[in-house]
Scaffold this motif. Structure first.
Motif, PDB file in Angstrom:
ATOM      1  N   ALA A   2      27.317  29.510 114.368  1.00 33.63           N
ATOM      2  CA  ALA A   2      27.432  30.695 113.516  1.00 33.63           C
ATOM      3  C   ALA A   2      28.556  31.587 114.004  1.00 33.63           C
ATOM      4  O   ALA A   2      28.914  31.588 115.182  1.00 33.63           O
ATOM      5  CB  ALA A   2      26.109  31.477 113.526  1.00 33.63           C
ATOM      6  N   ARG A   3      29.120  32.358 113.065  1.00 30.89           N
ATOM      7  CA  ARG A   3      30.135  33.361 113.406  1.00 30.89           C
ATOM      8  C   ARG A   3      29.414  34.688 113.608  1.00 30.89           C
ATOM      9  O   ARG A   3      28.857  35.230 112.662  1.00 30.89           O
ATOM     10  CB  ARG A   3      31.164  33.458 112.295  1.00 30.89           C
ATOM     11  CG  ARG A   3      32.009  32.193 112.124  1.00 30.89           C
ATOM     12  CD  ARG A   3      32.686  32.162 110.789  1.00 30.89           C
ATOM     13  NE  ARG A   3      31.692  32.126 109.706  1.00 30.89           N
ATOM     14  CZ  ARG A   3      31.998  32.157 108.418  1.00 30.89           C
ATOM     15  NH1 ARG A   3      33.249  32.256 108.034  1.00 30.89           N
ATOM     16  NH2 ARG A   3      31.038  32.104 107.503  1.00 30.89           N
ATOM     17  N   VAL A   4      29.432  35.188 114.832  1.00 30.27           N
ATOM     18  CA  VAL A   4      28.624  36.348 115.209  1.00 30.27           C
ATOM     19  C   VAL A   4      29.530  37.516 115.586  1.00 30.27           C
ATOM     20  O   VAL A   4      30.491  37.344 116.345  1.00 30.27           O
ATOM     21  CB  VAL A   4      27.701  36.019 116.398  1.00 30.27           C
ATOM     22  CG1 VAL A   4      26.826  37.222 116.746  1.00 30.27           C
ATOM     23  CG2 VAL A   4      26.841  34.796 116.084  1.00 30.27           C
ATOM     24  N   LEU A   5      29.212  38.701 115.060  1.00 33.17           N
ATOM     25  CA  LEU A   5      29.881  39.924 115.486  1.00 33.17           C
ATOM     26  C   LEU A   5      28.900  40.733 116.331  1.00 33.17           C
ATOM     27  O   LEU A   5      27.816  41.098 115.860  1.00 33.17           O
ATOM     28  CB  LEU A   5      30.323  40.765 114.287  1.00 33.17           C
ATOM     29  CG  LEU A   5      30.935  42.133 114.645  1.00 33.17           C
ATOM     30  CD1 LEU A   5      32.237  41.953 115.430  1.00 33.17           C
ATOM     31  CD2 LEU A   5      31.171  42.972 113.395  1.00 33.17           C
ATOM     32  N   VAL A   6      29.274  40.999 117.581  1.00 32.58           N
ATOM     33  CA  VAL A   6      28.457  41.814 118.483  1.00 32.58           C
ATOM     34  C   VAL A   6      29.012  43.236 118.477  1.00 32.58           C
ATOM     35  O   VAL A   6      30.190  43.443 118.799  1.00 32.58           O
ATOM     36  CB  VAL A   6      28.473  41.241 119.913  1.00 32.58           C
ATOM     37  CG1 VAL A   6      27.754  42.192 120.874  1.00 32.58           C
ATOM     38  CG2 VAL A   6      27.819  39.866 119.947  1.00 32.58           C
ATOM     39  N   GLY A  45      34.920  37.063 107.830  1.00 34.53           N
ATOM     40  CA  GLY A  45      33.617  36.590 107.358  1.00 34.53           C
ATOM     41  C   GLY A  45      32.705  36.241 108.519  1.00 34.53           C
ATOM     42  O   GLY A  45      33.042  35.386 109.345  1.00 34.53           O
ATOM     43  N   PHE A  46      31.564  36.909 108.620  1.00 32.50           N
ATOM     44  CA  PHE A  46      30.589  36.631 109.671  1.00 32.50           C
ATOM     45  C   PHE A  46      29.296  36.092 109.063  1.00 32.50           C
ATOM     46  O   PHE A  46      28.977  36.357 107.897  1.00 32.50           O
ATOM     47  CB  PHE A  46      30.284  37.901 110.472  1.00 32.50           C
ATOM     48  CG  PHE A  46      31.442  38.409 111.290  1.00 32.50           C
ATOM     49  CD1 PHE A  46      31.737  37.819 112.507  1.00 32.50           C
ATOM     50  CD2 PHE A  46      32.232  39.451 110.833  1.00 32.50           C
ATOM     51  CE1 PHE A  46      32.814  38.271 113.262  1.00 32.50           C
ATOM     52  CE2 PHE A  46      33.300  39.910 111.574  1.00 32.50           C
ATOM     53  CZ  PHE A  46      33.594  39.315 112.797  1.00 32.50           C
ATOM     54  N   ILE A  70      29.279  47.494 101.991  1.00 31.71           N
ATOM     55  CA  ILE A  70      30.422  46.593 101.819  1.00 31.71           C
ATOM     56  C   ILE A  70      30.083  45.119 102.016  1.00 31.71           C
ATOM     57  O   ILE A  70      30.900  44.248 101.695  1.00 31.71           O
ATOM     58  CB  ILE A  70      31.576  46.965 102.785  1.00 31.71           C
ATOM     59  CG1 ILE A  70      31.125  46.832 104.249  1.00 31.71           C
ATOM     60  CG2 ILE A  70      32.070  48.377 102.511  1.00 31.71           C
ATOM     61  CD1 ILE A  70      32.258  47.040 105.255  1.00 31.71           C
ATOM     62  N   THR A  71      28.892  44.808 102.552  1.00 29.88           N
ATOM     63  CA  THR A  71      28.579  43.411 102.825  1.00 29.88           C
ATOM     64  C   THR A  71      27.083  43.166 102.812  1.00 29.88           C
ATOM     65  O   THR A  71      26.288  44.084 103.038  1.00 29.88           O
ATOM     66  CB  THR A  71      29.142  42.980 104.193  1.00 29.88           C
ATOM     67  OG1 THR A  71      28.824  41.597 104.420  1.00 29.88           O
ATOM     68  CG2 THR A  71      28.537  43.803 105.321  1.00 29.88           C
ATOM     69  N   ASP A  72      26.715  41.922 102.558  1.00 29.58           N
ATOM     70  CA  ASP A  72      25.313  41.515 102.619  1.00 29.58           C
ATOM     71  C   ASP A  72      25.031  40.645 103.838  1.00 29.58           C
ATOM     72  O   ASP A  72      23.988  39.997 103.913  1.00 29.58           O
ATOM     73  CB  ASP A  72      24.936  40.735 101.349  1.00 29.58           C
ATOM     74  CG  ASP A  72      25.016  41.600 100.105  1.00 29.58           C
ATOM     75  OD1 ASP A  72      24.588  42.761 100.182  1.00 29.58           O
ATOM     76  OD2 ASP A  72      25.499  41.116  99.066  1.00 29.58           O
TER      77      ASP A  72
END
Length: 229
Positions: A2-6, A45-46, A70-72
């Protein structure tokens, strides 16, 4: 994986999360402020965001609301706060899960996997192929597009789900508890969650609660959608 934003301002915690998530084969980016998080989400895209609440520039709860504008992308709150009222409020504001520090990386990985399963199941579910028409509303569940009098509506995921669910039952009063279960997939919550989304949806439909055209609230009963008289 997965692409993860911390999103975490504590450098020690941030480094540990990056290390462990990378070892678990996730692609990880990290930021230390809410504004940086908003910029990242707007341009990258995360699959999931791990969001701390104690950020230096903006409270994480406010950051969550801005993210939802702005995002789901699924958001997991990771914080030392354990007040039940705060947890309920954040879940109602759009958080997908909540972890209280300290927690193990195994626990976080399990929560990420669960959130991604739910997200992918929802995205992969086969919606009805027919276009729903109610008055001047045209809703295509397969393409997730909605129009009003031929003009495309710019709806968030939740707004679209709410509109499509009600439009699929024109003239039927739907109880708030059913909306929470079917649209939010929650077994509990408060009316404010629904009221806020109805308010946003009404604005995009060009109406108000005082002067409804499509969306009608029956106090103490529920909500219905029907064509204008």
């Amino acid at each position: 994986m997965a692409r993860v934003l911390v999103v975490e301002d504590d450098q020690f915690v941030r480094s540990a999360l990056i290390r462990h998530l990378t070892e678990a084969s996730h692609t990880v980016r990290s930021v230390g402020t809410a504004l940086e998080a908003l910029r990242e989400v707007a341009h990258v895209g995360f699959d999931v965001v791990i969001l701390d609440l104690g950020l230096p520039d903006l409270d994480g709860g406010e950051a969550l609301k801005m993210l939802r504008g702005i995002t789901d992308v699924p958001v997991i709150i990771a914080t030392a706060r354990d007040n039940e009222a705060d947890i309920v409020r954040l879940l109602n504001d759009g958080a997908d899960d909540y972890l209280t520090k300290p927690f193990s990386v195994e626990h976080l990985s399990a929560r990420i996997a669960a959130v991604l399963r739910r997200s992918r199941t929802t995205a992969g579910a086969e919606p009805p192929s027919r276009v729903i028409r109610v008055g001047g509303l045209s809703i295509d569940p397969l393409r997730r597009q909605a129009e009003l009098d031929g003009v495309a509506l710019d709806l968030t995921r939740r707004e679209f789900d709410l509109l499509a669910f009600l439009a699929g039952r024109p003239g039927v009063v739907v109880a708030r508890r059913e909306l929470l279960a079917e649209v939010w997939q929650q077994s509990y919550g408060d009316d404010q969650t629904i009221d806020v989304h109805l308010s946003w949806l009404r604005r995009k439909l060009g109406e108000t609660a005082a002067k409804p055209r499509y969306l009608h609230t029956l106090r103490g009963v529920g909500v219905k959608l029907e064509p204008p008289q």
